[in-house]
Write a protein that holds these residues in place. Structure first.
Motif, PDB file in Angstrom:
ATOM      1  N   MET A 160       0.832  -1.204   0.000  1.00 44.42           N
ATOM      2  CA  MET A 160       0.000   0.000   0.000  1.00 44.42           C
ATOM      3  C   MET A 160       0.866   1.253   0.000  1.00 44.42           C
ATOM      4  SD  MET A 160      -2.978  -0.841  -0.503  1.00 44.42           S
ATOM      5  CE  MET A 160      -3.569   0.845  -0.440  1.00 44.42           C
ATOM      6  N   LYS A 161       2.007   1.164   0.692  1.00 41.65           N
ATOM      7  CA  LYS A 161       2.925   2.299   0.717  1.00 41.65           C
ATOM      8  C   LYS A 161       3.446   2.587  -0.700  1.00 41.65           C
ATOM      9  CE  LYS A 161       6.834   4.180   3.313  1.00 41.65           C
ATOM     10  NZ  LYS A 161       7.955   3.881   4.231  1.00 41.65           N
ATOM     11  N   ALA A 162       3.763   1.523  -1.447  1.00 38.97           N
ATOM     12  CA  ALA A 162       4.231   1.663  -2.825  1.00 38.97           C
ATOM     13  C   ALA A 162       3.145   2.271  -3.713  1.00 38.97           C
ATOM     14  CB  ALA A 162       4.664   0.309  -3.377  1.00 38.97           C
ATOM     15  N   VAL A 163       1.905   1.829  -3.505  1.00 40.57           N
ATOM     16  CA  VAL A 163       0.771   2.367  -4.278  1.00 40.57           C
ATOM     17  C   VAL A 163       0.632   3.862  -4.014  1.00 40.57           C
ATOM     18  CG1 VAL A 163      -1.747   2.342  -4.541  1.00 40.57           C
ATOM     19  CG2 VAL A 163      -0.485   0.191  -4.448  1.00 40.57           C
ATOM     20  N   ASN A 164       0.735   4.256  -2.751  1.00 43.47           N
ATOM     21  CA  ASN A 164       0.619   5.676  -2.390  1.00 43.47           C
ATOM     22  C   ASN A 164       1.738   6.499  -3.027  1.00 43.47           C
ATOM     23  OD1 ASN A 164      -1.672   5.269  -0.853  1.00 43.47           O
ATOM     24  ND2 ASN A 164      -0.529   4.885   1.033  1.00 43.47           N
ATOM     25  N   LEU A 165       2.957   5.934  -3.032  1.00 47.42           N
ATOM     26  CA  LEU A 165       4.083   6.632  -3.662  1.00 47.42           C
ATOM     27  C   LEU A 165       3.834   6.825  -5.159  1.00 47.42           C
ATOM     28  CD1 LEU A 165       7.105   4.860  -1.927  1.00 47.42           C
ATOM     29  CD2 LEU A 165       6.628   7.318  -1.846  1.00 47.42           C
ATOM     30  N   MET A 166       3.317   5.769  -5.802  1.00 53.45           N
ATOM     31  CA  MET A 166       3.036   5.837  -7.239  1.00 53.45           C
ATOM     32  C   MET A 166       1.965   6.901  -7.515  1.00 53.45           C
ATOM     33  SD  MET A 166       3.934   4.765 -10.214  1.00 53.45           S
ATOM     34  CE  MET A 166       4.848   3.239 -10.097  1.00 53.45           C
ATOM     35  N   GLU A 167       0.943   6.948  -6.670  1.00 51.45           N
ATOM     36  CA  GLU A 167      -0.131   7.938  -6.848  1.00 51.45           C
ATOM     37  C   GLU A 167       0.368   9.358  -6.630  1.00 51.45           C
ATOM     38  OE1 GLU A 167      -3.205   6.545  -4.254  1.00 51.45           O
ATOM     39  OE2 GLU A 167      -3.965   5.091  -5.709  1.00 51.45           O
ATOM     40  N   SER A 168       1.478   9.483  -5.887  1.00 53.42           N
ATOM     41  CA  SER A 168       2.088  10.806  -5.649  1.00 53.42           C
ATOM     42  C   SER A 168       3.172  11.104  -6.694  1.00 53.42           C
ATOM     43  CB  SER A 168       2.719  10.867  -4.253  1.00 53.42           C
ATOM     44  OG  SER A 168       1.789  10.489  -3.279  1.00 53.42           O
TER      45      SER A 168
END
Length: 417
Positions: free
Chosen positions: A1-9
């Motif tokens: 989920m942390k990786a997903v959030n980074l990608m979305e940012s």
């Protein structure tokens, strides 16, 4: 989920690095999830490495094979994808899906019969699956087997109006139109509840082919309202107005179209033709010249302009035009003939003779040309050549008594001379 959030940012490098660092300690389910994320983000090589590793551990896992085949297709490694999909057994739940993917691959390679066979086999396993009927319809539609395609689209129509953003009624309309059944096609397009310019344009085209120009004009007017930059509509709409006896509306439409599509030779030529109808000879010449500038060998436009010049006795302009387009690579025996005629009119007889001879090389089977050439040679005192040309003419037109008499007198005067 942390990786997903980074990608979305928009921190893609950090997101990928985080997952790469986590991979060695991830369990198999997590590795599968990471591969799915990589695919979603377009990191196909990275996803491929994970899935290839998982497939070695679970060689019969069809879901992994299907995912990996998708990646190979994206990476344009079709052969590897085909090998993987062919490896899925008949008793596997993913077998029908693998056949659909194989059909796609074979279709892309131009192996249409193989693709159709794969889809027909898939249909035996999933007889009511809409996506298989759709794939068969699309395949057959793409190769011009419209009647066969219709049978599959008709199976889909009662179940759904759209598959993969494609309107089924739209396809039925196109397929019937391509089969020459314009009235029937029209009924399907009328059922398409669409404000999409493509659908309206095709609806108009079908109406035009069904000789319902009133419907075609309304549909194409709508296209212009919705999307003024839909450039292909202007020629069709202007042409329809013209055929309905509305040259002013046609001319205005052509002018609007040329503002958007300034490299459309057909539209320039149509504008020139319409200007001529409206007695605007200067405008007519201007637009037809624009068409010829785009394509110096645009024969229809060249001959139209030549006729305009003849009507106003601008024979020198005919010479200039043809010499110019020939220098740009245009080539047609009719140009030589018209050049010969123009030189004859301006009394440049040697040039006229040269171009009549040039035209004769390719128009020696054209009786109209031979007749005119024969008369020209006679006027130039080239009696022997004229006799030869008239002899050839009479082989083609043996019932022309006037030329037969003329030729008789010509031969007699030659003998007497």
């Amino acid at each position: 989920m942390k990786a997903v959030n980074l990608m979305e940012s928009n921190q893609s490098e950090e997101a990928v690095e985080l997952l790469e660092n986590y991979l060695p300690t991830a369990d198999e389910e997590e590795r599968h999830t990471i591969a799915e994320l990589y695919i979603q983000w377009g990191f196909y090589q990275e996803a491929s490495a994970i899935l290839s590793d998982l497939l070695q551990r679970y060689p019969n896992e069809s879901e992994i094979k299907v995912m990996l085949a998708d990646i190979y297709i994206e990476l344009e490694n079709d052969e590897a994808a085909i090998d993987l999909l062919n490896d899925i057994r008949e008793d596997d739940p993913a077998y029908a899906q693998s056949l659909i993917q194989l059909a796609d691959l074979y279709q892309a390679q131009g192996l249409f019969e193989v693709a159709e066979q794969k889809l027909l086999t898939a249909k035996q396993y999933e007889p009511n699956e809409v996506i298989i009927d759709f794939a068969l319809g699309e395949l057959l539609f793409s190769i011009g087997a419209y009647r066969k395609a219709i049978t599959y689209y008709e199976k889909i129509a009662p179940k759904t109006k759209e598959v993969a953003n494609v309107s089924i009624n739209d396809r039925l309309g196109e397929a019937h139109a391509a089969s020459g059944e314009y009235e029937l096609a029209l009924s399907f397009f009328q059922d398409v509840e669409s404000e999409h310019p493509d659908s309206l344009f095709k609806y108009g085209l079908t109406a035009y082919q069904a000789d319902r120009k009133d419907i075609a004009i309304k549909a194409w007017e709508q296209v212009v309202e919705i999307d003024a930059y839909y450039h292909t509509v202007y020629y069709q709409l202007a042409n329809a107005y013209d055929e309905e006896g509305m040259p002013k509306e046609a001319y205005k439409t052509a002018m609007n179209g040329l503002k958007i599509d300034e490299f459309n030779k057909e539209l320039y030529f149509l504008a020139g033709s319409l200007a001529h109808q409206l007695n605007d000879d200067a405008g007519s010449e201007k637009w037809v010249r624009e068409a010829i500038a785009l394509d110096p060998d645009y024969k229809e436009a060249v001959l139209f302009l030549i006729e305009q010049f003849k009507a106003t006795q601008k024979f020198s302009e005919i010479v200039d035009l043809i010499v110019e387009i020939k220098e740009m690579g245009a080539d047609d025996p009719l140009y030589e003939w018209e050049l010969a005629r123009a030189y004859n009119e301006i009394e440049s007889y040697d040039n006229a003779l040269n171009h009549y001879r040039e035209a004769y090389n390719r128009l020696n089977q054209d009786s109209d040309f031979l007749k005119e050439y024969g008369y020209f040679l006679t006027e130039e005192g080239r009696t022997a050549e004229a006799i030869s040309v008239f002899d050839a003419y009479l082989i083609m037109q043996p019932l022309d008594a006037e030329i037969e008499d003329f030729l008789g007198r010509l031969k007699q005067s030659k003998d007497n001379g």
